[in-house]
Structures are given as structure tokens and as C-alpha cells.
Design a protein around this motif. Sequence first.
Motif, mmCIF file in Angstrom:
data_model
loop_
_atom_site.group_PDB
_atom_site.id
_atom_site.type_symbol
_atom_site.label_atom_id
_atom_site.label_comp_id
_atom_site.label_asym_id
_atom_site.label_seq_id
_atom_site.Cartn_x
_atom_site.Cartn_y
_atom_site.Cartn_z
ATOM 1 N N THR A 1 9.337 37.820 5.926
ATOM 2 C CA THR A 1 7.935 37.747 5.513
ATOM 3 C C THR A 1 7.447 39.097 4.989
ATOM 4 O O THR A 1 8.177 40.068 4.996
ATOM 5 C CB THR A 1 7.047 37.323 6.691
ATOM 6 O OG1 THR A 1 7.153 38.319 7.693
ATOM 7 C CG2 THR A 1 7.488 35.999 7.251
ATOM 8 N N ASP A 2 6.194 39.130 4.546
ATOM 9 C CA ASP A 2 5.706 40.326 3.870
ATOM 10 C C ASP A 2 4.958 41.292 4.775
ATOM 11 O O ASP A 2 4.647 42.396 4.363
ATOM 12 C CB ASP A 2 4.823 39.941 2.678
ATOM 13 C CG ASP A 2 3.561 39.243 3.109
ATOM 14 O OD1 ASP A 2 3.604 38.535 4.133
ATOM 15 O OD2 ASP A 2 2.523 39.400 2.461
ATOM 16 N N LYS A 3 4.646 40.868 6.003
ATOM 17 C CA LYS A 3 3.916 41.769 6.903
ATOM 18 C C LYS A 3 4.709 41.985 8.199
ATOM 19 O O LYS A 3 5.354 41.063 8.682
ATOM 20 C CB LYS A 3 2.547 41.161 7.262
ATOM 21 C CG LYS A 3 1.594 41.105 6.090
ATOM 22 C CD LYS A 3 0.927 42.432 5.847
ATOM 23 C CE LYS A 3 0.324 42.484 4.488
ATOM 24 N NZ LYS A 3 -1.060 42.597 4.359
ATOM 25 N N TRP B 1 3.644 42.304 11.268
ATOM 26 C CA TRP B 1 3.226 41.442 12.380
ATOM 27 C C TRP B 1 3.770 40.038 12.230
ATOM 28 O O TRP B 1 4.135 39.381 13.200
ATOM 29 C CB TRP B 1 1.713 41.424 12.548
ATOM 30 C CG TRP B 1 0.928 40.876 11.383
ATOM 31 C CD1 TRP B 1 0.323 41.597 10.413
ATOM 32 C CD2 TRP B 1 0.671 39.495 11.078
ATOM 33 N NE1 TRP B 1 -0.284 40.764 9.508
ATOM 34 C CE2 TRP B 1 -0.101 39.475 9.890
ATOM 35 C CE3 TRP B 1 0.999 38.283 11.681
ATOM 36 C CZ2 TRP B 1 -0.534 38.290 9.305
ATOM 37 C CZ3 TRP B 1 0.573 37.103 11.093
ATOM 38 C CH2 TRP B 1 -0.183 37.122 9.918
ATOM 39 N N HIS B 2 3.842 39.566 10.984
ATOM 40 C CA HIS B 2 4.325 38.208 10.762
ATOM 41 C C HIS B 2 5.825 38.126 11.058
ATOM 42 O O HIS B 2 6.318 37.145 11.601
ATOM 43 C CB HIS B 2 4.044 37.803 9.320
ATOM 44 C CG HIS B 2 4.090 36.308 9.112
ATOM 45 N ND1 HIS B 2 3.853 35.723 7.914
ATOM 46 C CD2 HIS B 2 4.365 35.307 9.976
ATOM 47 C CE1 HIS B 2 3.976 34.412 8.040
ATOM 48 N NE2 HIS B 2 4.289 34.132 9.280
ATOM 49 N N GLU B 3 6.534 39.202 10.689
ATOM 50 C CA GLU B 3 7.965 39.265 10.939
ATOM 51 C C GLU B 3 8.240 39.219 12.444
ATOM 52 O O GLU B 3 9.133 38.523 12.898
ATOM 53 C CB GLU B 3 8.509 40.568 10.335
ATOM 54 C CG GLU B 3 10.000 40.614 10.159
ATOM 55 C CD GLU B 3 10.534 39.511 9.272
ATOM 56 O OE1 GLU B 3 9.813 39.051 8.379
ATOM 57 O OE2 GLU B 3 11.678 39.101 9.514
ATOM 58 N N TYR C 1 1.913 48.274 12.422
ATOM 59 C CA TYR C 1 1.935 46.858 12.741
ATOM 60 C C TYR C 1 1.400 45.990 11.605
ATOM 61 O O TYR C 1 1.862 44.900 11.363
ATOM 62 C CB TYR C 1 1.100 46.683 14.009
ATOM 63 C CG TYR C 1 0.873 45.291 14.463
ATOM 64 C CD1 TYR C 1 1.928 44.524 14.939
ATOM 65 C CD2 TYR C 1 -0.399 44.733 14.451
ATOM 66 C CE1 TYR C 1 1.714 43.244 15.388
ATOM 67 C CE2 TYR C 1 -0.625 43.454 14.891
ATOM 68 C CZ TYR C 1 0.438 42.711 15.349
ATOM 69 O OH TYR C 1 0.224 41.433 15.781
ATOM 70 N N ARG C 2 0.391 46.488 10.892
ATOM 71 C CA ARG C 2 -0.212 45.681 9.831
ATOM 72 C C ARG C 2 0.303 46.034 8.448
ATOM 73 O O ARG C 2 -0.220 45.592 7.443
ATOM 74 C CB ARG C 2 -1.738 45.821 9.866
ATOM 75 C CG ARG C 2 -2.364 44.974 10.955
ATOM 76 C CD ARG C 2 -3.852 45.168 11.003
ATOM 77 N NE ARG C 2 -4.405 44.557 12.198
ATOM 78 C CZ ARG C 2 -5.100 43.421 12.187
ATOM 79 N NH1 ARG C 2 -5.348 42.800 11.075
ATOM 80 N NH2 ARG C 2 -5.557 42.915 13.316
ATOM 81 N N LYS D 1 2.814 46.398 5.086
ATOM 82 C CA LYS D 1 3.711 45.514 4.359
ATOM 83 C C LYS D 1 5.150 45.918 4.671
ATOM 84 O O LYS D 1 5.459 47.105 4.734
ATOM 85 C CB LYS D 1 3.485 45.654 2.860
ATOM 86 C CG LYS D 1 2.245 44.973 2.383
ATOM 87 C CD LYS D 1 2.164 45.058 0.878
ATOM 88 C CE LYS D 1 0.834 44.501 0.431
ATOM 89 N NZ LYS D 1 0.417 45.028 -0.861
ATOM 90 N N THR D 2 6.013 44.929 4.808
ATOM 91 C CA THR D 2 7.398 45.255 5.139
ATOM 92 C C THR D 2 8.082 46.009 4.005
ATOM 93 O O THR D 2 8.974 46.806 4.231
ATOM 94 C CB THR D 2 8.212 43.981 5.439
ATOM 95 O OG1 THR D 2 7.938 43.028 4.427
ATOM 96 C CG2 THR D 2 7.846 43.403 6.779
ATOM 97 N N SER D 3 7.631 45.778 2.776
ATOM 98 C CA SER D 3 8.298 46.435 1.653
ATOM 99 C C SER D 3 7.992 47.926 1.584
ATOM 100 O O SER D 3 8.640 48.660 0.863
ATOM 101 C CB SER D 3 7.916 45.762 0.344
ATOM 102 O OG SER D 3 6.517 45.766 0.192
#
Lengths: 299, 559
Positions: free
Chosen positions: B97-99, B101-103, B135-136, B138-140
Motif C-alpha cells: 500500500t501507499d501509506k 500505517w496502511h501497510e 507513521y503517516r 508515504k511508503t515511497s
Amino acid sequence: MGGANSMKYFHNCHPVVMFSYLIGVIFITMFTMNPIFIGISFLCSISFTFMLFGAKETVKSLLLAMPMIIIIALTNPLFVHKGETVLFFLNNNPMTLEAMIYGLFAALMLVSVFYWFKCYNRLMTSDKFIYLFGQVIPKLALMLSMMLNFVPKFIKQFKAVDESQKAMGIYSGSSYTDKIKCKFRVLSSLITWSLENSIETADSMKARGYGLKGRTSYSVFPWKTSDKLLMSYFGVMIIIVTVGLFTGYADFDYYPKITRMSFEIIPILLYFGGFILMFTSTIMEIKENMLWHYLKSKI
Amino acid sequence: MALLEIKNLTFKYNGGKDNALEKVNLTVNEGEFVVICGESGCGKSTLLKMLKKQLAPAGEKTGEILYDGVEVDGLQERVSVAEIGYVMQNPDNQIVTDKVWHELAFGLESMGEKTDVIRRKVAEVSGFFGINSWYRKKTSELSGGQKQLVNLASIMVMNPRLLILDEPTSQLDPIGAMEFISTLQKINIELGMTVILVEHRLEDVFPIADKVVVMDKSNILMTDTPTNIGANLRKISTHKMNLAMPTAVRIFGQLDCDCACPITIKEGKNFLKRNFENKIRSIEVQTETNENKNVALEISEGYFRYERETPDVLNNLSLKVYENEFMCILGGNGSGKTTTLKILSGLKKLYKGKLRIWGKKIKEYKGTELYKNNISFLPQNPQTLFVRSTVIEDLMEVVEILKFDKEESQKLIDEISEKLEISHLHNQHPYDLSGGEQQKVAFAKILLTRPKIILLDEPTKGMDAYSKKSLAEIIYKLKSEGMTICMVTHDIEFAGEFADRCCMFFDGQIVSSAPPIEFFSTNTYYTTSAMRISRGFFDNSITTSMVVRLCKSNNRKSN
């Protein structure tokens, strides 16, 4: 993100509240041609833009919007020849005052919608958008999230491949067709690359139980008391104003003759309601700013 | 009872010729830290994947894998998902995912946990791994080390009992790798988590392992404590795996002392002191001078930045690469090493300062002149060089574009393929090759331009010890043909052993430059393990073989 948005009330409230408010306001603006409503919406959208973007950005965009409004107002009579008050004739076509005023308000309406959308874009970050969709179609939301993760990766890899090819001297062919051919080759190799890598992503999803029954959807947006209160307030106001508009109290005609403004109690209440609704966003931001200054002065 | 028991496991991939695993037996107890090592392609990854039902490859399997007494294929989906955690090699590809926290929440969402349960668990894990502040994000936008930490945390959040990691640090820089390994140690010690780790870089993981498994061509060569592994490997001193061992173990392996095998630098130091005298303290070495050599590449007082508002990446950089030398540029992350290579290869331009190639300004090279018979750049990820669907097509493409004539180009391809031993790979898809093979093909591709100067960007990343050695052989071969090689690397050991000259990059400029012996023996922190072991005991012995030679030429202490 971060800095610019962090101390904005609307940024921190629940996405559903923010979304319903802005969509409500945009719809109300779009479905009325009442000049008072449009005026209110115009002023409120600009004040909210000012609160979110600051003076510099707002003035800059206004400098662009103003000529546009004037141009639309002036050109509308060229296309529309309805209306009683003829100002002059151009190529045997009557240029009417009504058409010009209609053009002016239509342009103002467009510009207000534009400003509301500008605010919407600033506030609606990708994760809020995904959250809203996730409430309705969880699978679609996950797909969106995966796409947003994939796009930067793809661009990065494209740049890397592009550079590698350049350093091989492969791009140095002078003609444009050569260059386009090369870019195309890079793109086609990237498709293989992304398929290859997506296998691992799929493994990682499977390893973490994707596909098990009863998947839930987590979000970082809690419903606070203030969100609930604000939501009910917005809900009630939007319904009242919409119903008021539909019952025809604020109907307004430009052709053939401009309607006289009625200043009866119900239309005035309706205008007042619309103003309160649309100005609330600005008020909330002002309140937030003042609170911040107050807290700061205490430190 | 053991948490994991593998009994007589034999496995063959569908369509494969040989068994990928043969009669593997292994027992892992609760709370153990097990390190599996072995040459690339020996079946380590296959073995790990077999342990998790969701990832198990298709093929013929005999024998048993018992997790907590139950065959893994028969485990309930939910148990296998949650209790057996699996972290893979590539930090990017595992992120879904892109965030952040979502990951972290992804696995728990799959398990159907309620929002408040997820919130609590995610919070706990973020605290433990120090993810709170991003935590918030973007994973990229994360660094490689952070990405891999998110991958680990997103597994740990599901509360596994067994954690499996397949070369998790191979794509990370040394600092990121060290942090990751120490996080693993923390998980093992503070939570009593059972860990199975496959690694190439054993220097950091050997000291924290309870048990080491050495694999050799589809079966297990030995399973023992790190100390005993060192002693046992010495008995088969010709075995390839000796190359991969930590420096202290390698030194021990080439000497015949009857004590316990040293594992850490500290133990290595004690080992030398206890067993050897140091009357002969150093080895005579002649150093070549570069004075009369031609300068191949020269940057003088160069400045570079990526954007107008960002700070300088290169800041008054002066650099010379002499003809026919193998120079290594070392330095921390973001010190401007890779940028320098991009400048040297003409991909980026200095905004101030001069770049001369063979004494000629870079501007004076027109069209393909710079890249044909002159400079070649091997990027960090060899995959970025491949754009066709077979190796031979990729090779052909280069000669076509550089317009060599047909016969000549066929000869050239054959010659280079032979030199790099890749002729048998010609008809395969470049992506189907192993990492080491991909690199060889990439080498072949850039050699087809018949370069005089080769620029290499971290070629040893993710390589096992044996592939590194064959890379060094290739580099030496090219050097003997007169090529100039400039390499950017994090790999201190590699530079110490093979380079002609090392440069230290810091803050956008080169702060020191010297032949490896001089370079590493004057450094205190940034130096090879062999140097750290022998410091104060021997002088200027920066490689394992030098330490061993000095030990052998000194007398043994009688104790």
C-alpha cells in the motif's frame, strides 16, 4: 503535506464531514442562478481559499480569475440575444444588458465552484479519498492504494533505465524517431519489470493472509464528538438550503427581463442560511488560528 | 518439543531436472536464532518458502515439515498466515500500500480484526520499532532501511511465533543493514522470538546466532553453534563456504590452533595475542606511484546540485583517475558517490568546475564519441540495462546501434561471452537469471562498446562471497587488458582486498586518497575487519591473507 495542512481545522476533521460539506456547497452553488446566492458563494469560497492557501496565492489566482469573469460577461451577449434591454447592435444582432448580467453571474458561479474545488483538492489527500471509497467498495480502495504505491516506483525505475541506456550511448542517435524508438523500448522493458516484481508483491499479500474471508478495512480517522456535531449541523443546513431552493423561493430569471429582488422573510432567511453554511468553513479556520495564537501566548 | 522439525525433506520443482532440496533434516527450537548460509542457488530460499504454506512452490515433495507437531501443508490458513511470518529480500516489492500505517494494518485487515484491535496492535508495534515519527508517511518516500523495517513490523504486528527472513539486508547499505540486524537481535532477545535468517553477510549475524546451518548444493552440510562451525569448516578447508565466514573465523580457519574458534573482532584480537608472537610486524609491500601515468578522468573543483534550491551534492570536488588503475570510491550514504559517477559518465553536468576525459573537456566529445570505445557505466541495478527478451538480443542491440559491421560484431559477442562465461545463457530472458549472472551479462553488454574506462556503481551489493571473488577476477582480467576501472562501493572488505587506490568521500568531496594498505591502516573506524583484529599487534595488515601470512611467519606462543 505536513506543514501546510497540519494546523487547519478542516484538515483534521473526519473525511466524511469535509467531503459532505464541500460537495454540498459545490452542488448548491452549481444549481442556483440566484445572484445573491452566487455572490455569497463567491465571497465565502475566496475567504476559505485565503484561510487555506494564504494571501499571496489567493491574490494571484484572483488576478487570473477576474479577467476571465469580465471576458465571459462581455462575450455572452455575442452568443445570446435574448433580453429586453438592447444596448446596441453588432452585425445586426442585439447586444442585451440581460445577457451581459447573466454572463457575469454565470462566470462568478464557475469561479466559485473552481475555488471550492481548489480547497477540496488541498484537503482531500489520497488516504482520505481511499478511506471514503473503502467505506463503499473496500476492494477498489485497496487497488487505489496499491496503484498510488506503484506509480512512484514505476517512475523511479523508468528514470533508472533511461539513464542506464543513455550511458550506453544508445540514445545519442540524433533523429527524433530514434529517440522515440528508444523511449518506447524502455517502456516495454518496464512492463516486463513490473510484471516480474508484482509476483513478489502478490506473494507478500498472500503471506499476510490476503484472500481470507472477512477482511476488514482499517482507517486512521476516528469519529470525534466535534465531527459528529459538525456533521449534524452541516447535514441540517444543507437540507434546509436545498429544500428552500427547490421550493422556488429563490428562483431568479434573467430573460426576458431580470426579476426584481424580493425581500420577503422566507427568501431573506434562505440567503442568511446559505451564508451561514458557506461561511462556517472560514469561521472554523479563524477560530483554529485564534486558538493557536492564544495557546502560543500562554506558553 | 521443537517448534519446527524438518525430516528427510526432498523437493523437486515442477519441470526441474535435479532436486532443489535433498534429504534435509533440521530442528528449530522455540526461541532459537538460526542462521542459514550457503552459496547462491543452493536451495536456501526454496527451503524457507516450503515452511510457509502460502508461499510453497509447486513441485514434488517427500518428507515432513512439522510446525508445532503439525504438517505445514495441513495447517489452518489463519494459523499459517499469522504464526509464520516471512520477510523477503527486496524492500520495495513487499510493500503493498501507499501509506506506512496502511501497510502495518494490512495483515490484520486480512485476518478480519476490528478497528480498535488493529489500532492498538499497530500502535504497539510502531512504538517497538520506532516508527511513530513516520507513521503517516508515504511508503515511497522511505529509505531502503526504513522500508525493510516497515516490512518487518507489518509481519510482527500479526504476532508470529516463527519469523523467517530471506536475505533481508542484501539491498541495504551497511548502516541500514546493521540497524536491521540489531532489531532482529532485539526481537529475539527481548521477545524470545524464534528467528530463521538467511544471510550472506555473516560478520554481523554470526555473533548473535544460536545455531548456524551451512547449506551446500541442495542439502545441509552442517548444523552447529557458530564456534563449532568455524572449527568444522577448517577440516574441509577447500570448501567454498570458508570464503563467506566472518574475518575472525577465516583467520582461524587458515591456522592450526587447538583453541575455540573466534567469532567477533574482540575474540579475534585475543586469539592472535594468545597464540602468536609479533616479532615480525608488517609485510613489505611496494606501492606503485601514479606520477608518470596518464590521467584518464579528472574533475577539478567541481560543484553540483540537483535543484536550484537544494544544497550542493558535490562541493569543490577534485578527483583524478589514472590510466589502468582500479580505484574505489568509498563513503557513507548520500555523500555524493553515485552522483560523481553520473557526472563522470556524462549523465549530469557540473555547474562549476571542469571535467576532463583523457585530458579533453567533456563538451568536446560529440554524439556517441563519449560512449563508443571510451566510457561505460555499469549501474547499480543491472536489470536497468536489459530491454530485450533474450540475452543475445540485448547484446546484439548494442553492436547494431554502435554500428559495428556484422562479422566483426559476431566475433566480438562470442569473444566477450566466452570471457565472462555467459555463452550458455544467450537464449534466456535476462530477468530469469540469478543476480550474479545478470551482472555478468550487464558487464558483457557494456564491454561491447569496447570501453577504455569502466565506471561501476556498487557492483557487490547483495552478492555472496563467491560471486564477489569472481567479480574481482573479471575486474583483474579487464585491468590486465589495459582498462581503467573506477568503482563506487560500500564494501570495505572488497576495496581493501582488490583495489589499487581507495578514496574516501565525505560531504561532497574527497577527503583522503591512498593505496588500500596506507588508506585502511591509518583509518580507525572506517577500516576492514582484518585491520581491526590485528591493530596494535601487526602493522598494516588489512586483509585476512596478510594477517595469516604474518601469523605464519611469526613464532607460535607456547601456552
